[in-house]
Design a protein around this motif. Structure first.
Motif, PDB file in Angstrom:
ATOM      1  N   ALA A 222       0.827  -1.207   0.000  1.00 34.72           N
ATOM      2  CA  ALA A 222       0.000   0.000   0.000  1.00 34.72           C
ATOM      3  C   ALA A 222       0.859   1.253   0.000  1.00 34.72           C
ATOM      4  O   ALA A 222       0.544   2.245  -0.672  1.00 34.72           O
ATOM      5  CB  ALA A 222      -0.923  -0.008   1.219  1.00 34.72           C
ATOM      6  N   GLN A 223       1.949   1.232   0.744  1.00 34.11           N
ATOM      7  CA  GLN A 223       2.853   2.381   0.783  1.00 34.11           C
ATOM      8  C   GLN A 223       3.468   2.643  -0.585  1.00 34.11           C
ATOM      9  O   GLN A 223       3.566   3.790  -1.034  1.00 34.11           O
ATOM     10  CB  GLN A 223       3.950   2.145   1.822  1.00 34.11           C
ATOM     11  CG  GLN A 223       3.469   2.254   3.258  1.00 34.11           C
ATOM     12  CD  GLN A 223       4.554   1.900   4.255  1.00 34.11           C
ATOM     13  OE1 GLN A 223       5.139   0.817   4.194  1.00 34.11           O
ATOM     14  NE2 GLN A 223       4.836   2.796   5.177  1.00 34.11           N
ATOM     15  N   GLN A 224       3.891   1.576  -1.246  1.00 32.75           N
ATOM     16  CA  GLN A 224       4.535   1.725  -2.550  1.00 32.75           C
ATOM     17  C   GLN A 224       3.564   2.249  -3.606  1.00 32.75           C
ATOM     18  O   GLN A 224       3.956   3.018  -4.486  1.00 32.75           O
ATOM     19  CB  GLN A 224       5.122   0.383  -2.985  1.00 32.75           C
ATOM     20  CG  GLN A 224       6.300  -0.071  -2.135  1.00 32.75           C
ATOM     21  CD  GLN A 224       6.777  -1.462  -2.497  1.00 32.75           C
ATOM     22  OE1 GLN A 224       6.320  -2.061  -3.463  1.00 32.75           O
ATOM     23  NE2 GLN A 224       7.716  -1.995  -1.726  1.00 32.75           N
ATOM     24  N   SER A 225       2.301   1.853  -3.502  1.00 33.77           N
ATOM     25  CA  SER A 225       1.317   2.287  -4.504  1.00 33.77           C
ATOM     26  C   SER A 225       0.576   3.555  -4.088  1.00 33.77           C
ATOM     27  O   SER A 225      -0.317   4.010  -4.820  1.00 33.77           O
ATOM     28  CB  SER A 225       0.305   1.166  -4.760  1.00 33.77           C
ATOM     29  OG  SER A 225      -0.438   0.880  -3.580  1.00 33.77           O
ATOM     30  N   LYS A 226       0.918   4.114  -2.919  1.00 32.60           N
ATOM     31  CA  LYS A 226       0.269   5.332  -2.409  1.00 32.60           C
ATOM     32  C   LYS A 226      -1.238   5.135  -2.266  1.00 32.60           C
ATOM     33  O   LYS A 226      -2.041   6.026  -2.571  1.00 32.60           O
ATOM     34  CB  LYS A 226       0.541   6.515  -3.337  1.00 32.60           C
ATOM     35  CG  LYS A 226       1.996   6.923  -3.420  1.00 32.60           C
ATOM     36  CD  LYS A 226       2.462   7.582  -2.139  1.00 32.60           C
ATOM     37  CE  LYS A 226       3.883   8.097  -2.247  1.00 32.60           C
ATOM     38  NZ  LYS A 226       4.328   8.766  -0.992  1.00 32.60           N
ATOM     39  N   ALA A 227      -1.637   3.959  -1.808  1.00 33.84           N
ATOM     40  CA  ALA A 227      -3.058   3.652  -1.662  1.00 33.84           C
ATOM     41  C   ALA A 227      -3.609   4.256  -0.373  1.00 33.84           C
ATOM     42  O   ALA A 227      -2.935   4.280   0.659  1.00 33.84           O
ATOM     43  CB  ALA A 227      -3.267   2.142  -1.647  1.00 33.84           C
ATOM     44  N   GLY A 228      -4.834   4.734  -0.452  1.00 37.25           N
ATOM     45  CA  GLY A 228      -5.529   5.200   0.739  1.00 37.25           C
ATOM     46  C   GLY A 228      -4.769   6.234   1.540  1.00 37.25           C
ATOM     47  O   GLY A 228      -4.370   7.282   1.026  1.00 37.25           O
ATOM     48  N   LEU A 229      -4.549   5.945   2.803  1.00 37.87           N
ATOM     49  CA  LEU A 229      -3.909   6.895   3.715  1.00 37.87           C
ATOM     50  C   LEU A 229      -2.468   7.227   3.338  1.00 37.87           C
ATOM     51  O   LEU A 229      -1.905   8.222   3.817  1.00 37.87           O
ATOM     52  CB  LEU A 229      -3.968   6.375   5.149  1.00 37.87           C
ATOM     53  CG  LEU A 229      -3.088   5.154   5.514  1.00 37.87           C
ATOM     54  CD1 LEU A 229      -1.763   5.579   6.104  1.00 37.87           C
ATOM     55  CD2 LEU A 229      -3.821   4.247   6.496  1.00 37.87           C
ATOM     56  N   TRP A 230      -1.868   6.427   2.474  1.00 38.33           N
ATOM     57  CA  TRP A 230      -0.482   6.673   2.068  1.00 38.33           C
ATOM     58  C   TRP A 230      -0.393   7.683   0.933  1.00 38.33           C
ATOM     59  O   TRP A 230       0.685   8.151   0.596  1.00 38.33           O
ATOM     60  CB  TRP A 230       0.195   5.362   1.667  1.00 38.33           C
ATOM     61  CG  TRP A 230       0.112   4.344   2.767  1.00 38.33           C
ATOM     62  CD1 TRP A 230      -0.716   3.255   2.810  1.00 38.33           C
ATOM     63  CD2 TRP A 230       0.829   4.355   3.990  1.00 38.33           C
ATOM     64  NE1 TRP A 230      -0.546   2.578   3.990  1.00 38.33           N
ATOM     65  CE2 TRP A 230       0.409   3.228   4.736  1.00 38.33           C
ATOM     66  CE3 TRP A 230       1.808   5.193   4.538  1.00 38.33           C
ATOM     67  CZ2 TRP A 230       0.914   2.933   6.004  1.00 38.33           C
ATOM     68  CZ3 TRP A 230       2.313   4.894   5.801  1.00 38.33           C
ATOM     69  CH2 TRP A 230       1.872   3.783   6.514  1.00 38.33           C
ATOM     70  N   GLY A 231      -1.528   8.032   0.338  1.00 38.06           N
ATOM     71  CA  GLY A 231      -1.562   9.048  -0.703  1.00 38.06           C
ATOM     72  C   GLY A 231      -2.064  10.369  -0.148  1.00 38.06           C
ATOM     73  O   GLY A 231      -2.121  10.575   1.067  1.00 38.06           O
ATOM     74  N   ALA A 232      -2.446  11.282  -1.042  1.00 34.82           N
ATOM     75  CA  ALA A 232      -2.971  12.581  -0.623  1.00 34.82           C
ATOM     76  C   ALA A 232      -4.368  12.382  -0.017  1.00 34.82           C
ATOM     77  O   ALA A 232      -5.116  11.505  -0.429  1.00 34.82           O
ATOM     78  CB  ALA A 232      -3.040  13.520  -1.819  1.00 34.82           C
ATOM     79  N   PRO A 233      -4.751  13.142   0.976  1.00 38.60           N
ATOM     80  CA  PRO A 233      -3.967  14.234   1.562  1.00 38.60           C
ATOM     81  C   PRO A 233      -3.113  13.821   2.754  1.00 38.60           C
ATOM     82  O   PRO A 233      -2.308  14.607   3.248  1.00 38.60           O
ATOM     83  CB  PRO A 233      -5.055  15.200   2.027  1.00 38.60           C
ATOM     84  CG  PRO A 233      -6.161  14.281   2.464  1.00 38.60           C
ATOM     85  CD  PRO A 233      -6.143  13.128   1.493  1.00 38.60           C
ATOM     86  N   CYS A 234      -3.294  12.583   3.242  1.00 38.55           N
ATOM     87  CA  CYS A 234      -2.616  12.193   4.489  1.00 38.55           C
ATOM     88  C   CYS A 234      -1.130  11.935   4.317  1.00 38.55           C
ATOM     89  O   CYS A 234      -0.335  12.225   5.218  1.00 38.55           O
ATOM     90  CB  CYS A 234      -3.294  10.958   5.070  1.00 38.55           C
ATOM     91  SG  CYS A 234      -5.047  11.196   5.437  1.00 38.55           S
ATOM     92  N   GLU A 235      -0.764  11.338   3.164  1.00 37.68           N
ATOM     93  CA  GLU A 235       0.646  11.014   2.909  1.00 37.68           C
ATOM     94  C   GLU A 235       1.264  10.193   4.047  1.00 37.68           C
ATOM     95  O   GLU A 235       2.403  10.392   4.437  1.00 37.68           O
ATOM     96  CB  GLU A 235       1.458  12.300   2.703  1.00 37.68           C
ATOM     97  CG  GLU A 235       0.991  13.163   1.547  1.00 37.68           C
ATOM     98  CD  GLU A 235       1.196  12.514   0.180  1.00 37.68           C
ATOM     99  OE1 GLU A 235       1.948  11.531   0.089  1.00 37.68           O
ATOM    100  OE2 GLU A 235       0.591  13.012  -0.794  1.00 37.68           O
TER     101      GLU A 235
END
Length: 229
Positions: free
Chosen positions: A167-180
């Motif tokens: 999930a971190q590598q694909s910037k899914a959910g909370l790992w993407g904008a706006p939370c990063e």
């Protein structure tokens, strides 16, 4: 009448069996070198060879009881990791950390959409925590983390840690904008917009936390997205 020589010989032959019994009783009969009994003598009182009897007594079969799987009809979702049954029973989904403010609403919505109103199976772990299973038998927590709708607790399983890495590598959910990947975001005080009407008139809405134009005062529900309506 027997001769004296014959009588003496008979007495010697009669004493021989007694002598043999005495010798055997003292360990001299059928003994192996080193004082161990011969194979013929290595027999227990039940007639079973000692080596086999010892092995049989030492071998035990142990079974580990498997925890029972229970079912729960999900009548309500408290947050992204807590579900409730009709009788008020709460189950906390094992492996998921407490939701952060930035992504809590998204996690709750995902859990409600996935589990709400459904009858699920769960496997109790510790306290209120339990592994909640989807209809196909997969772990709900792994699926939530894979989609970025949950963060794993320290010491979680390899499957959960792998799902979080993906999930971190694909910037899914909370790992993407706006939370990063952050649980909460600081408000920005340099917003050029006095209100959402102004932001919408400028074509800038919605405004995302961490990006220019966002201000916490324009985001009353605190979900990191301002002027989304």
């Amino acid at each position: 009448m027997r001769s004296p020589t014959s009588a003496s010989a008979l007495r010697r032959r009669g004493a021989l069996p007694v002598l043999l019994l005495v010798v055997c009783a003292t360990g001299g009969c059928g003994a192996r070198p080193g004082g161990t009994l011969s194979a013929a003598a290595e027999v227990s009182a039940t007639g079973v060879p000692f080596s086999y009897a010892a092995s049989a007594s030492a071998t035990t079969t142990t079974t580990t009881p498997t925890p029972a799987t229970s079912t729960l009809q999900v009548s309500d979702v408290v947050d992204g990791r807590t579900i409730t049954g009709p009788d008020g029973k709460q189950v906390q989904i094992a492996g998921l950390a407490a939701p952060g403010g930035c992504w809590a609403q998204a996690a709750t919505d995902f859990t409600r959409t996935t589990l709400g109103g459904k009858t699920v199976k769960y496997l109790p772990t510790v306290g209120l925590a339990a592994t909640v299973l989807l209809p196909d038998g997969s772990d709900f927590a792994v699926e939530a983390v894979r989609r970025g709708m949950g963060r794993v607790e320290p010491g979680s399983s390899t499957a959960l840690r792998s799902a979080q890495s993906a999930a971190q590598q694909s910037k899914a959910g909370l790992w993407g904008a706006p939370c990063e990947g952050k649980d909460s975001l600081e408000s920005q005080s340099d917003s050029p917009y006095e209100n959402c009407a102004e932001a919408k008139a400028a074509g800038a809405a919605p405004l995302y936390a961490g990006r220019a134009g966002y201000d916490r005062s324009l985001d009353p529900d605190g979900d990191g997205i301002a002027c989304e309506r």
